[in-house]
Design an enzyme around this catalytic site. Structure first.
Site, PDB file in Angstrom:
ATOM      1  N   ILE A 232       0.831  -1.200   0.000  1.00  0.00           N
ATOM      2  CA  ILE A 232       0.000   0.000   0.000  1.00  0.00           C
ATOM      3  C   ILE A 232       0.873   1.261   0.000  1.00  0.00           C
ATOM      4  CG2 ILE A 232      -1.670   1.307   1.390  1.00  0.00           C
ATOM      5  CD1 ILE A 232      -2.832  -1.435   2.291  1.00  0.00           C
ATOM      6  N   ASN A 301       2.205   5.181   7.075  1.00  0.00           N
ATOM      7  CA  ASN A 301       1.686   3.929   6.514  1.00  0.00           C
ATOM      8  C   ASN A 301       2.392   2.692   7.068  1.00  0.00           C
ATOM      9  OD1 ASN A 301       0.583   2.110   4.174  1.00  0.00           O
ATOM     10  ND2 ASN A 301       2.808   1.964   4.062  1.00  0.00           N
ATOM     11  N   GLY A 303       3.496  -0.389   8.900  1.00  0.00           N
ATOM     12  CA  GLY A 303       2.729  -1.162   9.879  1.00  0.00           C
ATOM     13  C   GLY A 303       3.089  -2.627   9.780  1.00  0.00           C
ATOM     14  N   LYS A 308      -1.648 -13.594  16.926  1.00  0.00           N
ATOM     15  CA  LYS A 308      -1.721 -14.738  17.858  1.00  0.00           C
ATOM     16  C   LYS A 308      -3.005 -14.574  18.645  1.00  0.00           C
ATOM     17  CE  LYS A 308       1.869 -17.522  17.934  1.00  0.00           C
ATOM     18  NZ  LYS A 308       1.656 -18.831  17.339  1.00  0.00           N
ATOM     19  N   LEU A 310      -5.061 -14.300  21.928  1.00  0.00           N
ATOM     20  CA  LEU A 310      -4.611 -13.603  23.142  1.00  0.00           C
ATOM     21  C   LEU A 310      -3.988 -14.571  24.156  1.00  0.00           C
ATOM     22  CD1 LEU A 310      -4.376 -10.997  24.762  1.00  0.00           C
ATOM     23  CD2 LEU A 310      -6.740 -11.340  25.530  1.00  0.00           C
ATOM     24  N   ASN A 312      -2.176 -16.971  23.642  1.00  0.00           N
ATOM     25  CA  ASN A 312      -0.802 -17.313  23.251  1.00  0.00           C
ATOM     26  C   ASN A 312       0.063 -16.076  22.989  1.00  0.00           C
ATOM     27  OD1 ASN A 312      -1.690 -19.990  23.211  1.00  0.00           O
ATOM     28  ND2 ASN A 312      -2.358 -19.802  21.075  1.00  0.00           N
ATOM     29  N   TYR A 366      -2.793  -5.955  17.148  1.00  0.00           N
ATOM     30  CA  TYR A 366      -2.944  -5.123  15.946  1.00  0.00           C
ATOM     31  C   TYR A 366      -4.173  -4.217  16.061  1.00  0.00           C
ATOM     32  CZ  TYR A 366      -3.345  -4.231  10.859  1.00  0.00           C
ATOM     33  OH  TYR A 366      -3.438  -3.655   9.611  1.00  0.00           O
ATOM     34  N   THR A 401      -2.438  -7.476  -0.757  1.00  0.00           N
ATOM     35  CA  THR A 401      -1.010  -7.150  -0.626  1.00  0.00           C
ATOM     36  C   THR A 401      -0.275  -8.363  -0.052  1.00  0.00           C
ATOM     37  OG1 THR A 401      -1.134  -6.407   1.670  1.00  0.00           O
ATOM     38  CG2 THR A 401      -1.515  -4.724  -0.026  1.00  0.00           C
TER      39      THR A 401
HETATM   40  P1  NAD Z   1       3.178  -4.602   3.886  1.00  0.00           P
HETATM   41  O1  NAD Z   1       3.624  -5.534   4.943  1.00  0.00           O
HETATM   42  O2  NAD Z   1       3.026  -5.136   2.490  1.00  0.00           O
HETATM   43  O3  NAD Z   1       4.133  -3.311   3.820  1.00  0.00           O
HETATM   44  C1  NAD Z   1       4.468  -2.599   4.984  1.00  0.00           C
HETATM   45  C2  NAD Z   1       5.745  -1.816   4.750  1.00  0.00           C
HETATM   46  O4  NAD Z   1       6.082  -1.162   5.979  1.00  0.00           O
HETATM   47  C3  NAD Z   1       6.930  -2.720   4.391  1.00  0.00           C
HETATM   48  O5  NAD Z   1       7.634  -2.193   3.282  1.00  0.00           O
HETATM   49  C4  NAD Z   1       7.765  -2.710   5.653  1.00  0.00           C
HETATM   50  O6  NAD Z   1       9.167  -2.889   5.425  1.00  0.00           O
HETATM   51  C5  NAD Z   1       7.450  -1.334   6.217  1.00  0.00           C
HETATM   52  N1  NAD Z   1       7.747  -1.260   7.639  1.00  0.00           N
HETATM   53  C6  NAD Z   1       7.432  -2.165   8.591  1.00  0.00           C
HETATM   54  N2  NAD Z   1       7.936  -1.781   9.778  1.00  0.00           N
HETATM   55  C7  NAD Z   1       8.585  -0.615   9.576  1.00  0.00           C
HETATM   56  C8  NAD Z   1       9.330   0.252  10.411  1.00  0.00           C
HETATM   57  N3  NAD Z   1       9.508  -0.015  11.709  1.00  0.00           N
HETATM   58  N4  NAD Z   1       9.865   1.373   9.864  1.00  0.00           N
HETATM   59  C9  NAD Z   1       9.697   1.658   8.544  1.00  0.00           C
HETATM   60  N5  NAD Z   1       9.013   0.848   7.704  1.00  0.00           N
HETATM   61  C10 NAD Z   1       8.470  -0.271   8.211  1.00  0.00           C
HETATM   62  O7  NAD Z   1       1.807  -3.989   4.413  1.00  0.00           O
HETATM   63  P2  NAD Z   1       0.587  -3.322   3.602  1.00  0.00           P
HETATM   64  O8  NAD Z   1      -0.442  -4.382   3.413  1.00  0.00           O
HETATM   65  O9  NAD Z   1       1.072  -2.568   2.446  1.00  0.00           O
HETATM   66  O10 NAD Z   1       0.010  -2.342   4.729  1.00  0.00           O
HETATM   67  C11 NAD Z   1       0.332  -0.959   4.788  1.00  0.00           C
HETATM   68  C12 NAD Z   1      -0.454  -0.331   5.937  1.00  0.00           C
HETATM   69  O11 NAD Z   1      -1.858  -0.569   5.740  1.00  0.00           O
HETATM   70  C13 NAD Z   1      -0.110  -0.917   7.309  1.00  0.00           C
HETATM   71  O12 NAD Z   1      -0.165   0.107   8.274  1.00  0.00           O
HETATM   72  C14 NAD Z   1      -1.232  -1.917   7.529  1.00  0.00           C
HETATM   73  O13 NAD Z   1      -1.447  -2.164   8.901  1.00  0.00           O
HETATM   74  C15 NAD Z   1      -2.401  -1.197   6.892  1.00  0.00           C
HETATM   75  N6  NAD Z   1      -3.487  -2.106   6.503  1.00  0.00           N
HETATM   76  C16 NAD Z   1      -3.329  -3.059   5.543  1.00  0.00           C
HETATM   77  C17 NAD Z   1      -4.404  -3.883   5.217  1.00  0.00           C
HETATM   78  C18 NAD Z   1      -4.329  -4.939   4.144  1.00  0.00           C
HETATM   79  O14 NAD Z   1      -5.335  -5.609   3.901  1.00  0.00           O
HETATM   80  N7  NAD Z   1      -3.218  -5.133   3.460  1.00  0.00           N
HETATM   81  C19 NAD Z   1      -5.619  -3.756   5.890  1.00  0.00           C
HETATM   82  C20 NAD Z   1      -5.736  -2.787   6.877  1.00  0.00           C
HETATM   83  C21 NAD Z   1      -4.668  -1.966   7.171  1.00  0.00           C
END
Ligand code: NAD
Length: 460
Positions: A232, A301, A303, A308, A310, A312, A366, A401
């Site tokens: 994302i 962004n 994340g 797990k 709760l 565990n 989360y 993703t």
């Molecule tokens: P992803 O795992 O594909 O990408 C996340 C990116 O964040 C990765 O490039 C990772 O290296 C980077 N990252 C992780 N920890 C980091 C840190 N400490 N410092 C800097 N960069 C860091 O995830 P995504 O699916 O693209 O999700 C992006 C955001 O959207 C996240 O916040 C996620 O929680 C949120 N989100 C995603 C979904 C989904 O369905 N994919 C749903 C709800 C929310």
């Protein structure tokens, strides 16, 4: 990550078979492509009163084919219900049933948008920035206004052919022509809101401005996007660049290679940085100012998930998720807002999740982090408003993703279908919502959480 079921039912025979068997029949969504019309056909404006006329006039100003009556139109591209003047629940009958009468004529990818006023003190589900009314509202008016919310959310579940239904809520005193009233209306009519359905955007005040060029609303702005190496975040960086922004892309050193590749692709500046670094906010601001002179937009962004049950759950899983998803954002915001470092009208957009709205089994850590983001955004809004800026969250549902590709296959198939559009969203759907909230056209939207989840029926 491909949704092979969607591919199958998008073919003629596959779609017919799915319907015969009573299986979900998701439609290809109408997404924004430069040069496409704003809506796929004439726009019907239902509702009475002077403000309804003004809403119709505003739509005419966008060169749309606007009708006030359904006569002779075979296919509508959108129906706008102008409901700001509701005085009693009975006033909703005519526009609601009027919509019912034309629903079968709504084009695939069509849009229904209500424009109404909030019933103060009642949230719309996500953290609502509805300001408390100075005077208590007449109960009949409040009932009529809140009836719109239930009506719209149910209508959204009845849309077909990839059509969506959403609402704009105009706080007391906000005119239908206020920049963000029109900005929100346009976003919800457009292909940019393809995976947003059953949602409300509250416009709290007259702040903001409409862009000279709707294809480049961030021209002249500088943005930073964390977690941008993939998924994302990478798409957000592409979309903001496409909208005219110059971008700083941030990710952990371990993702240095894809981050550099993205920076090359979109001519961005790459910063290898862990967002949990004690000085992350200062470093991002420092680099943006050094390279571009200012920083206007920050998208939190980055994340992680460490799922797990709760029973565990261990301390590492809990602490790492809270640190990356929530505490880093709090700390970075403190640093970003500490001095005069940010540009005029700064905009912060945080990634939450529908898990933070509805909860999700196996995601206590989360969901706590993402619900925390929603709370943080609501509480930080006044600080941004004082600087002429805004902070909002986007809560994605199931998005295709690498994060969701890790969900076991059978669960993933089910999770994709549990929303009104019966499919997963794409990173670009989230990126478009981020772009809207990062633009001055959403300047009057502050402290809110916008779900991009196809109207998820459960926590995701
Ligand atoms: P992803 O795992 O594909 O990408 C996340 C990116 O964040 C990765 O490039 C990772 O290296 C980077 N990252 C992780 N920890 C980091 C840190 N400490 N410092 C800097 N960069 C860091 O995830 P995504 O699916 O693209 O999700 C992006 C955001 O959207 C996240 O916040 C996620 O929680 C949120 N989100 C995603 C979904 C989904 O369905 N994919 C749903 C709800 C929310």
């Amino acid at each position: 990550m491909a949704d092979t079921y969607l591919d199958l039912v998008s073919s003629g025979p596959g779609g017919r078979l799915a319907r015969q068997l009573g299986l979900p029949a998701p439609a290809r969504l109408r997404r924004h492509r430069a040069g496409d019309p704003l809506v796929p056909g004439p726009v019907l404006v239902l509702g009475r009163g002077e403000e309804a006329d003004r809403i119709a006039a505003a739509l005419l100003g966008w060169d749309l084919d606007v009708r006030r009556h359904p006569d002779d139109v075979h296919r509508f591209g959108a129906v706008v219900l102008a409901l700001t003047g509701l005085a009693r629940p009975a006033d909703l009958a005519e526009p609601a049933l009027g919509l019912g009468g034309v629903l079968r004529s709504l084009a695939p990818g069509g849009r229904v948008v209500t424009v109404s006023r909030p019933a103060p003190g009642i949230g719309t589900g996500a953290a609502s920035a509805t300001p408390a009314a100075a005077e208590p509202l007449d109960p009949a008016v409040a009932a009529a206004r809140q009836a719109v919310v239930g009506f719209l959310r149910s209508a959204a579940q009845e849309m077909r052919g990839g059509a969506t239904a959403n609402g704009v809520l105009l706080a007391e005193g906000v005119a239908p022509e206020a920049p963000s009233a029109l900005g929100a209306l346009r976003f919800l009519l457009s292909g940019r809101s393809a995976f947003v359905s059953g949602q409300f955007v509250t416009v709290g005040d007259d702040a903001g401005a409409l862009p000279a060029d709707w294809e480049a609303p961030l021209r002249g702005k500088v943005a930073a996007v964390t977690g941008a190496a993939r998924g994302i975040g990478a798409q957000i960086a592409r979309t903001l660049t496409g909208a005219g922004a110059r971008v700083v892309v941030v990710d952990v050193p371990g993702a240095g290679e894809p981050l550099a590749a993205l920076a090359n692709e979109i001519h961005a500046v790459a910063l290898q940085l862990d967002v949990t670094d004690a000085h992350a906010g200062e470093r991002i601001l420092g680099l943006a100012r050094e390279r571009f002179g200012h920083l206007d937009v920050v998208v939190h962004n980055a994340g992680i998930t460490r799922d797990k049950l709760l029973a565990n759950m261990d301390e590492t899983r809990w602490a790492s998720v809270l640190a990356v998803n929530l505490e880093s954002q709090l700390r970075m915001n403190e640093q970003l807002l500490a001095g005069e470092g940010l540009g005029e009208a700064p905009r912060i957009v945080s990634l939450a999740s529908t898990s933070g709205v509805a909860g999700n089994r196996g995601q206590t850590n989360y969901a706590a982090s993402k619900a925390g983001v929603i709370g943080m955004v609501a509480a930080t809004a006044p600080l941004l408003a004082r600087r002429g800026g805004s902070i909002n969250a986007v809560a994605p549902g199931f998005i295709e993703t690498e994060m969701t590709a890790r969900i076991p296959a059978a669960r993933r198939q089910v999770a994709r279908r549990l929303n009104s559009l019966q499919q997963g969203g794409l990173p670009e759907d989230v990126a478009e919502a981020v772009l809207f909230l990062a633009s001055d056209a959403a300047g009057g939207v502050n402290g809110q959480t916008l779900r991009v989840c196809g109207q998820n029926l459960v926590g995701a």
